[in-house]
Design an enzyme around this catalytic site. Sequence first.
Site, PDB file in Angstrom:
ATOM      1  N   GLY A   1       0.758  -1.361  -0.118  1.00 22.09           N
ATOM      2  CA  GLY A   1      -0.057  -0.031  -0.038  1.00 22.09           C
ATOM      3  C   GLY A   1       0.922   1.183   0.199  1.00 22.09           C
ATOM      4  O   GLY A   1       1.922   1.387  -0.252  1.00 22.09           O
ATOM      5  N   ASN A   2       0.365   2.407   0.467  1.00 21.79           N
ATOM      6  CA  ASN A   2       0.986   3.762   0.354  1.00 21.79           C
ATOM      7  C   ASN A   2       0.357   4.399   1.606  1.00 21.79           C
ATOM      8  O   ASN A   2      -0.596   4.296   2.097  1.00 21.79           O
ATOM      9  CB  ASN A   2       1.046   4.129  -0.958  1.00 21.79           C
ATOM     10  CG  ASN A   2      -0.309   4.555  -1.367  1.00 21.79           C
ATOM     11  OD1 ASN A   2      -0.848   5.690  -0.852  1.00 21.79           O
ATOM     12  ND2 ASN A   2      -0.767   4.201  -2.398  1.00 21.79           N
TER      13      ASN A   2
END
Length: 416
Positions: free
Chosen positions: A218-219
Amino acid sequence: MADRPLIPRPPWRGRRVVLGVTGGVAAYKAVQLARDLTRLGALVDTVATRSAASFVAPLSFEGVTGRSVYSELLSGEGSALHIRLGNQADLVLVAPATADLVARAAQGRADDLLTTTLLVTRAPILLAPAMNDRMFSHPQTRRNLEHCREVLGYHVAGPGVGPLAIGEGEGPGRMLEPEALVDHAGRLLGRDPTFEGRRVLVTAGPTREPVDPVRYVGNRSSGRMGFALAREAWLRGAEVFLVTGPSELPDPVGVHTVRVHTAREMLEEVESLIPEADLTAFAAAVADFRPREIRPGKTKRSARGEKLEIELVENPDIALETVAMRRKGSVTIGFALETEELRERAAGKLEAKAFDLIVANDPGVEGAGFEVATNQVLILDRDGGEERIPLQEKGEVARLIMDRAGARLAVRGEGG
Ligand code: C5P
Protein backbone atom coordinates in the site's frame (compact mmCIF):
# COMPACT_ATOMS: atom_id res chain seq x y z
CA MET A 1 -10.51 18.47 14.60
CA ALA A 2 -7.26 18.79 12.69
CA ASP A 3 -9.01 18.01 9.41
CA ARG A 4 -11.50 20.77 9.84
CA PRO A 5 -9.91 23.84 11.34
CA LEU A 6 -12.57 26.40 12.08
CA ILE A 7 -11.44 29.45 10.21
CA PRO A 8 -13.75 31.95 8.49
CA ARG A 9 -14.49 30.66 5.00
CA PRO A 10 -17.26 30.40 2.45
CA PRO A 11 -20.04 29.39 2.50
CA TRP A 12 -20.38 30.46 6.15
CA ARG A 13 -18.26 33.60 6.25
CA GLY A 14 -20.27 36.80 6.64
CA ARG A 15 -23.64 35.02 6.41
CA ARG A 16 -26.46 35.63 8.83
CA VAL A 17 -27.81 32.58 10.57
CA VAL A 18 -30.75 32.71 12.95
CA LEU A 19 -30.25 29.78 15.30
CA GLY A 20 -33.54 28.76 16.87
CA VAL A 21 -33.09 26.76 20.05
CA THR A 22 -36.01 24.96 21.63
CA GLY A 23 -36.40 23.15 24.91
CA GLY A 24 -34.83 19.72 24.52
CA VAL A 25 -31.90 17.99 26.18
CA ALA A 26 -29.93 18.39 22.93
CA ALA A 27 -29.94 22.17 23.49
CA TYR A 28 -26.50 21.82 25.06
CA LYS A 29 -25.15 20.77 21.65
CA ALA A 30 -26.58 23.94 20.14
CA VAL A 31 -23.95 25.93 22.06
CA GLN A 32 -21.21 24.04 20.21
CA LEU A 33 -23.07 24.54 16.96
CA ALA A 34 -23.33 28.30 17.58
CA ARG A 35 -19.64 28.40 18.37
CA ASP A 36 -18.56 26.45 15.28
CA LEU A 37 -20.73 28.52 12.95
CA THR A 38 -19.33 31.70 14.49
CA ARG A 39 -15.75 30.50 14.09
CA LEU A 40 -16.47 29.77 10.43
CA GLY A 41 -17.39 33.43 10.11
CA ALA A 42 -21.21 33.33 10.34
CA LEU A 43 -23.12 36.01 12.25
CA VAL A 44 -25.28 33.93 14.54
CA ASP A 45 -28.36 35.41 16.19
CA THR A 46 -29.82 33.02 18.71
CA VAL A 47 -33.55 32.86 19.25
CA ALA A 48 -34.26 30.73 22.30
CA THR A 49 -37.73 29.66 23.29
CA ARG A 50 -38.64 30.05 26.92
CA SER A 51 -38.27 26.34 27.61
CA ALA A 52 -34.83 26.34 25.95
CA ALA A 53 -33.66 28.55 28.79
CA SER A 54 -34.48 25.71 31.21
CA PHE A 55 -31.79 23.63 29.49
CA VAL A 56 -29.08 26.14 28.58
CA ALA A 57 -28.51 29.63 29.83
CA PRO A 58 -28.87 32.28 27.08
CA LEU A 59 -25.57 33.72 28.25
CA SER A 60 -23.79 30.65 26.91
CA PHE A 61 -24.89 31.54 23.39
CA GLU A 62 -23.97 35.15 23.88
CA GLY A 63 -20.56 34.02 25.07
CA VAL A 64 -19.79 31.95 21.97
CA THR A 65 -21.43 34.16 19.33
CA GLY A 66 -20.62 37.58 20.74
CA ARG A 67 -24.15 38.60 19.78
CA SER A 68 -27.43 39.08 21.58
CA VAL A 69 -29.78 36.24 22.37
CA TYR A 70 -33.46 36.91 21.80
CA SER A 71 -36.42 35.26 23.47
CA GLU A 72 -39.33 37.64 23.73
CA LEU A 73 -41.62 38.40 20.83
CA LEU A 74 -42.76 41.64 22.38
CA SER A 75 -39.69 43.28 23.78
CA GLY A 76 -38.14 46.65 24.27
CA GLU A 77 -36.21 46.13 21.01
CA GLY A 78 -39.27 47.29 19.15
CA SER A 79 -42.20 45.19 18.11
CA ALA A 80 -40.76 44.11 14.79
CA LEU A 81 -37.82 42.03 15.96
CA HIS A 82 -39.14 38.95 14.16
CA ILE A 83 -39.45 40.97 10.95
CA ARG A 84 -35.88 42.16 11.19
CA LEU A 85 -34.46 38.75 12.09
CA GLY A 86 -36.50 36.95 9.44
CA ASN A 87 -35.68 39.46 6.70
CA GLN A 88 -31.99 39.63 7.35
CA ALA A 89 -31.40 35.90 7.70
CA ASP A 90 -29.57 33.90 5.05
CA LEU A 91 -30.62 30.74 6.90
CA VAL A 92 -32.86 29.89 9.83
CA LEU A 93 -31.63 26.77 11.57
CA VAL A 94 -33.68 25.27 14.38
CA ALA A 95 -31.56 22.95 16.52
CA PRO A 96 -32.85 21.21 18.47
CA ALA A 97 -36.32 21.21 16.96
CA THR A 98 -38.61 19.54 19.50
CA ALA A 99 -41.82 17.73 18.60
CA ASP A 100 -43.69 20.80 19.82
CA LEU A 101 -41.75 23.20 17.61
CA VAL A 102 -42.25 20.93 14.60
CA ALA A 103 -45.99 20.81 15.32
CA ARG A 104 -46.23 24.58 15.70
CA ALA A 105 -44.14 25.19 12.57
CA ALA A 106 -46.33 22.80 10.57
CA GLN A 107 -49.44 24.68 11.71
CA GLY A 108 -47.98 28.08 10.94
CA ARG A 109 -48.46 29.22 14.52
CA ALA A 110 -47.18 32.64 15.48
CA ASP A 111 -47.13 32.56 19.24
CA ASP A 112 -43.49 33.27 19.98
CA LEU A 113 -40.43 34.92 18.47
CA LEU A 114 -39.16 31.76 16.78
CA THR A 115 -42.39 30.75 15.05
CA THR A 116 -43.07 34.32 13.90
CA THR A 117 -39.55 34.49 12.48
CA LEU A 118 -40.22 31.25 10.59
CA LEU A 119 -43.26 32.88 9.01
CA VAL A 120 -41.43 36.05 8.07
CA THR A 121 -38.26 34.69 6.55
CA ARG A 122 -37.81 33.75 2.91
CA ALA A 123 -34.41 32.26 3.60
CA PRO A 124 -34.05 28.48 3.68
CA ILE A 125 -35.23 26.89 6.92
CA LEU A 126 -33.45 23.86 8.32
CA LEU A 127 -34.92 21.81 11.15
CA ALA A 128 -32.77 19.45 13.22
CA PRO A 129 -35.35 17.35 15.05
CA ALA A 130 -34.45 15.99 18.48
CA MET A 131 -36.89 14.09 20.61
CA ASN A 132 -37.67 10.84 22.32
CA ASP A 133 -37.94 7.98 19.80
CA ARG A 134 -41.58 7.33 20.64
CA MET A 135 -42.45 10.96 20.07
CA PHE A 136 -40.56 10.89 16.79
CA SER A 137 -42.31 7.77 15.55
CA HIS A 138 -45.76 9.10 16.49
CA PRO A 139 -47.83 9.39 13.31
CA GLN A 140 -48.69 13.02 14.02
CA THR A 141 -45.04 14.01 14.40
CA ARG A 142 -44.25 12.16 11.16
CA ARG A 143 -47.03 14.00 9.44
CA ASN A 144 -45.94 17.36 10.79
CA LEU A 145 -42.40 16.82 9.57
CA GLU A 146 -43.61 15.65 6.19
CA HIS A 147 -45.80 18.74 5.93
CA CYS A 148 -42.85 20.99 6.81
CA ARG A 149 -40.77 19.31 4.14
CA GLU A 150 -43.25 18.70 1.35
CA VAL A 151 -45.61 21.64 1.64
CA LEU A 152 -43.57 24.35 3.32
CA GLY A 153 -40.25 23.48 1.65
CA TYR A 154 -38.34 23.30 4.91
CA HIS A 155 -35.20 21.18 5.04
CA VAL A 156 -34.87 18.50 7.69
CA ALA A 157 -31.53 17.10 8.87
CA GLY A 158 -31.73 13.96 10.96
CA PRO A 159 -32.64 12.83 13.46
CA GLY A 160 -29.91 10.26 13.89
CA VAL A 161 -29.84 6.94 15.65
CA GLY A 162 -27.95 6.64 18.92
CA PRO A 163 -28.35 6.95 22.65
CA LEU A 164 -31.05 9.45 23.65
CA ALA A 165 -31.39 11.15 27.02
CA ILE A 166 -30.47 8.82 29.84
CA GLY A 167 -32.85 5.88 30.15
CA GLU A 168 -34.69 6.71 26.93
CA GLY A 169 -33.44 4.13 24.46
CA GLU A 170 -31.56 4.39 21.21
CA GLY A 171 -33.56 6.49 18.78
CA PRO A 172 -34.12 7.44 16.05
CA GLY A 173 -34.70 10.80 17.63
CA ARG A 174 -31.22 11.98 18.46
CA MET A 175 -30.13 15.34 17.10
CA LEU A 176 -27.33 15.22 14.55
CA GLU A 177 -23.95 16.27 15.89
CA PRO A 178 -22.92 19.93 15.53
CA GLU A 179 -20.28 19.05 12.91
CA ALA A 180 -22.89 17.46 10.68
CA LEU A 181 -25.32 20.35 11.17
CA VAL A 182 -22.58 22.83 10.27
CA ASP A 183 -22.27 21.07 6.91
CA HIS A 184 -26.03 20.86 6.35
CA ALA A 185 -26.19 24.60 7.04
CA GLY A 186 -23.24 25.13 4.70
CA ARG A 187 -24.99 23.30 1.88
CA LEU A 188 -27.98 25.63 2.15
CA LEU A 189 -25.76 28.70 2.37
CA GLY A 190 -23.39 27.55 -0.37
CA ARG A 191 -25.84 26.63 -3.12
CA ASP A 192 -24.12 26.99 -6.42
CA PRO A 193 -26.20 26.63 -9.59
CA THR A 194 -23.23 25.06 -11.37
CA PHE A 195 -23.21 22.19 -8.90
CA GLU A 196 -26.87 21.81 -7.99
CA GLY A 197 -28.39 18.76 -9.62
CA ARG A 198 -24.95 17.57 -10.82
CA ARG A 199 -23.30 14.29 -10.01
CA VAL A 200 -19.75 14.34 -8.78
CA LEU A 201 -17.49 11.31 -8.44
CA VAL A 202 -14.31 11.37 -6.37
CA THR A 203 -11.73 8.64 -5.81
CA ALA A 204 -9.62 8.91 -2.67
CA GLY A 205 -7.18 7.23 -0.37
CA PRO A 206 -4.64 4.49 -0.97
CA THR A 207 -5.43 1.02 -2.21
CA ARG A 208 -4.28 -2.07 -0.38
CA GLU A 209 -3.20 -5.03 -2.42
CA PRO A 210 -3.11 -8.19 -0.32
CA VAL A 211 0.03 -10.29 -0.07
CA ASP A 212 -1.49 -12.82 2.30
CA PRO A 213 -4.40 -12.70 4.77
CA VAL A 214 -2.60 -10.20 7.03
CA ARG A 215 -0.20 -8.24 4.82
CA TYR A 216 -0.62 -5.83 1.98
CA VAL A 217 1.21 -3.56 -0.44
CA GLY A 218 0.00 0.00 0.00
CA ASN A 219 1.05 3.60 0.43
CA ARG A 220 0.80 6.46 2.90
CA SER A 221 -2.16 8.31 1.41
CA SER A 222 -4.62 9.44 4.12
CA GLY A 223 -7.50 10.23 1.78
CA ARG A 224 -7.73 13.82 3.07
CA MET A 225 -7.54 15.60 -0.28
CA GLY A 226 -10.22 13.43 -1.87
CA PHE A 227 -12.49 13.62 1.18
CA ALA A 228 -12.12 17.41 1.18
CA LEU A 229 -13.07 17.55 -2.52
CA ALA A 230 -16.14 15.36 -1.95
CA ARG A 231 -17.25 17.52 0.96
CA GLU A 232 -16.71 20.70 -1.03
CA ALA A 233 -18.80 19.45 -3.95
CA TRP A 234 -21.58 18.43 -1.56
CA LEU A 235 -21.54 21.85 0.11
CA ARG A 236 -22.11 23.38 -3.33
CA GLY A 237 -25.22 21.29 -3.87
CA ALA A 238 -24.04 18.31 -5.93
CA GLU A 239 -24.92 14.68 -5.39
CA VAL A 240 -21.56 13.20 -4.54
CA PHE A 241 -20.13 9.69 -4.73
CA LEU A 242 -16.85 9.01 -2.99
CA VAL A 243 -15.01 5.78 -3.75
CA THR A 244 -12.22 5.44 -1.26
CA GLY A 245 -9.56 2.97 -0.30
CA PRO A 246 -8.89 2.38 3.42
CA SER A 247 -8.92 5.71 5.27
CA GLU A 248 -9.46 6.58 8.90
CA LEU A 249 -11.54 9.60 7.99
CA PRO A 250 -15.29 9.46 8.67
CA ASP A 251 -17.73 9.51 5.74
CA PRO A 252 -18.27 13.13 4.68
CA VAL A 253 -21.76 14.36 5.56
CA GLY A 254 -24.31 13.69 2.83
CA VAL A 255 -21.83 11.99 0.51
CA HIS A 256 -22.50 8.47 -0.78
CA THR A 257 -19.30 6.81 0.39
CA VAL A 258 -18.17 3.45 -0.94
CA ARG A 259 -15.19 1.85 0.79
CA VAL A 260 -12.99 -0.54 -1.15
CA HIS A 261 -9.59 -2.15 -0.65
CA THR A 262 -7.94 -2.91 -3.96
CA ALA A 263 -7.42 -1.07 -7.24
CA ARG A 264 -9.59 -3.59 -9.04
CA GLU A 265 -12.45 -3.05 -6.60
CA MET A 266 -12.06 0.71 -7.06
CA LEU A 267 -12.12 0.32 -10.84
CA GLU A 268 -15.35 -1.67 -10.64
CA GLU A 269 -17.09 1.06 -8.61
CA VAL A 270 -15.80 3.83 -10.86
CA GLU A 271 -16.99 1.96 -13.95
CA SER A 272 -20.50 1.83 -12.59
CA LEU A 273 -20.57 5.51 -11.51
CA ILE A 274 -18.58 7.43 -14.12
CA PRO A 275 -21.09 7.26 -17.00
CA GLU A 276 -23.45 9.47 -14.95
CA ALA A 277 -20.84 11.80 -13.48
CA ASP A 278 -20.69 15.45 -14.57
CA LEU A 279 -17.44 15.93 -12.71
CA THR A 280 -14.87 13.34 -11.68
CA ALA A 281 -11.82 13.87 -9.50
CA PHE A 282 -9.25 11.08 -9.41
CA ALA A 283 -7.60 11.86 -6.08
CA ALA A 284 -6.81 8.27 -5.10
CA ALA A 285 -3.22 7.12 -4.75
CA VAL A 286 -3.77 3.81 -6.48
CA ALA A 287 -1.08 1.17 -5.95
CA ASP A 288 0.63 0.67 -9.29
CA PHE A 289 1.33 -3.00 -8.63
CA ARG A 290 -0.29 -5.89 -6.83
CA PRO A 291 1.02 -9.33 -5.89
CA ARG A 292 0.22 -11.76 -8.68
CA GLU A 293 -1.36 -14.11 -6.17
CA ILE A 294 -2.54 -13.88 -2.61
CA ARG A 295 -0.77 -16.42 -0.44
CA PRO A 296 -3.34 -18.63 1.28
CA GLY A 297 -1.94 -18.50 4.82
CA LYS A 298 0.18 -16.03 6.75
CA THR A 299 3.66 -16.13 5.20
CA LYS A 300 6.04 -17.63 7.75
CA ARG A 301 9.55 -16.53 8.43
CA SER A 302 11.71 -19.36 7.14
CA ALA A 303 15.34 -20.39 7.43
CA ARG A 304 17.80 -17.55 7.84
CA GLY A 305 18.96 -15.77 4.77
CA GLU A 306 16.29 -17.28 2.56
CA LYS A 307 14.76 -14.83 0.15
CA LEU A 308 11.05 -14.23 -0.12
CA GLU A 309 9.99 -13.29 -3.58
CA ILE A 310 6.67 -11.70 -4.28
CA GLU A 311 5.84 -11.29 -7.92
CA LEU A 312 4.06 -8.05 -8.67
CA VAL A 313 1.85 -7.37 -11.66
CA GLU A 314 0.56 -4.04 -12.87
CA ASN A 315 -2.76 -2.74 -11.64
CA PRO A 316 -5.29 -1.21 -13.99
CA ASP A 317 -5.03 2.55 -14.43
CA ILE A 318 -8.51 3.60 -13.32
CA ALA A 319 -8.47 7.06 -14.87
CA LEU A 320 -7.16 5.77 -18.19
CA GLU A 321 -9.34 2.69 -18.47
CA THR A 322 -12.51 4.68 -17.97
CA VAL A 323 -11.84 7.55 -20.42
CA ALA A 324 -14.32 6.18 -22.97
CA MET A 325 -17.01 5.77 -20.28
CA ARG A 326 -16.97 9.44 -19.26
CA ARG A 327 -20.14 11.38 -19.78
CA LYS A 328 -20.05 13.76 -22.74
CA GLY A 329 -19.33 17.29 -21.57
CA SER A 330 -18.11 16.15 -18.17
CA VAL A 331 -15.06 17.61 -16.46
CA THR A 332 -12.22 15.44 -15.16
CA ILE A 333 -9.57 16.33 -12.62
CA GLY A 334 -6.42 14.29 -12.13
CA PHE A 335 -3.71 14.41 -9.48
CA ALA A 336 0.01 13.92 -9.79
CA LEU A 337 2.45 13.42 -6.99
CA GLU A 338 5.95 13.98 -8.28
CA THR A 339 9.26 14.35 -6.54
CA GLU A 340 11.01 15.74 -9.62
CA GLU A 341 10.12 17.46 -12.87
CA LEU A 342 6.75 18.30 -11.34
CA ARG A 343 5.38 20.47 -14.13
CA GLU A 344 6.61 18.35 -17.03
CA ARG A 345 5.39 15.08 -15.62
CA ALA A 346 2.06 16.49 -14.57
CA ALA A 347 1.59 17.99 -18.04
CA GLY A 348 2.36 14.59 -19.52
CA LYS A 349 -0.30 12.91 -17.38
CA LEU A 350 -2.84 15.63 -18.15
CA GLU A 351 -2.41 14.76 -21.81
CA ALA A 352 -2.08 11.00 -21.49
CA LYS A 353 -5.13 10.57 -19.26
CA ALA A 354 -7.25 13.26 -20.95
CA PHE A 355 -7.78 15.34 -17.83
CA ASP A 356 -9.18 18.88 -17.97
CA LEU A 357 -7.19 19.90 -14.92
CA ILE A 358 -4.34 18.27 -13.11
CA VAL A 359 -3.33 19.09 -9.58
CA ALA A 360 0.34 18.46 -9.01
CA ASN A 361 2.20 18.37 -5.76
CA ASP A 362 5.58 17.45 -4.43
CA PRO A 363 5.55 15.47 -1.17
CA GLY A 364 9.09 16.71 -0.53
CA VAL A 365 7.76 20.19 0.22
CA GLU A 366 7.19 20.62 3.94
CA GLY A 367 3.47 20.58 4.73
CA ALA A 368 2.47 19.13 1.35
CA GLY A 369 1.42 15.68 0.19
CA PHE A 370 0.64 12.60 2.25
CA GLU A 371 -0.46 12.43 5.89
CA VAL A 372 -0.62 16.18 6.45
CA ALA A 373 -3.60 18.51 6.67
CA THR A 374 -2.13 21.10 4.31
CA ASN A 375 -1.08 21.12 0.70
CA GLN A 376 0.70 23.30 -1.82
CA VAL A 377 -0.16 22.57 -5.41
CA LEU A 378 0.31 23.54 -9.00
CA ILE A 379 -2.80 23.40 -11.16
CA LEU A 380 -2.38 22.90 -14.89
CA ASP A 381 -5.25 22.95 -17.35
CA ARG A 382 -5.62 21.57 -20.81
CA ASP A 383 -5.53 25.04 -22.36
CA GLY A 384 -2.00 25.58 -21.11
CA GLY A 385 -3.07 27.57 -18.03
CA GLU A 386 -0.97 27.23 -14.92
CA GLU A 387 -1.58 28.38 -11.36
CA ARG A 388 0.39 27.96 -8.18
CA ILE A 389 -1.70 27.58 -5.01
CA PRO A 390 0.33 28.43 -1.92
CA LEU A 391 0.46 26.18 1.14
CA GLN A 392 -2.87 26.00 2.92
CA GLU A 393 -5.32 23.67 4.56
CA LYS A 394 -6.61 20.89 2.24
CA GLY A 395 -10.22 22.09 2.62
CA GLU A 396 -9.20 25.46 1.21
CA VAL A 397 -7.23 23.82 -1.60
CA ALA A 398 -10.34 21.73 -2.37
CA ARG A 399 -12.40 24.90 -2.57
CA LEU A 400 -10.02 26.50 -5.05
CA ILE A 401 -9.91 23.33 -7.16
CA MET A 402 -13.72 23.18 -7.24
CA ASP A 403 -13.85 26.86 -8.25
CA ARG A 404 -11.67 26.05 -11.27
CA ALA A 405 -13.57 22.86 -12.11
CA GLY A 406 -16.91 24.65 -11.68
CA ALA A 407 -15.90 27.35 -14.14
CA ARG A 408 -15.27 24.63 -16.74
CA LEU A 409 -18.48 22.80 -15.90
CA ALA A 410 -20.51 25.99 -16.25
CA VAL A 411 -19.35 26.68 -19.81
CA ARG A 412 -20.01 23.11 -20.86
CA GLY A 413 -23.65 23.44 -19.85
CA GLU A 414 -25.77 20.37 -19.52
CA GLY A 415 -23.36 17.99 -21.21
CA GLY A 416 -24.54 15.11 -23.33
O1 C5P B 1 -0.02 7.38 -10.36
P1 C5P B 1 -0.09 8.54 -11.33
O2 C5P B 1 0.82 9.66 -10.98
O3 C5P B 1 0.00 8.13 -12.77
O4 C5P B 1 -1.56 9.13 -11.14
C1 C5P B 1 -2.05 10.16 -11.95
C2 C5P B 1 -3.55 10.18 -11.87
O5 C5P B 1 -4.10 8.94 -12.32
C3 C5P B 1 -4.15 10.40 -10.49
O6 C5P B 1 -5.26 11.24 -10.67
C4 C5P B 1 -4.55 9.01 -10.03
O7 C5P B 1 -5.67 9.04 -9.14
C5 C5P B 1 -4.91 8.33 -11.33
N1 C5P B 1 -4.60 6.89 -11.31
C6 C5P B 1 -5.61 5.96 -11.45
N2 C5P B 1 -5.32 4.62 -11.44
C7 C5P B 1 -4.06 4.19 -11.32
C8 C5P B 1 -3.02 5.12 -11.17
C9 C5P B 1 -3.33 6.46 -11.16
O8 C5P B 1 -6.78 6.35 -11.55
N3 C5P B 1 -3.80 2.89 -11.31
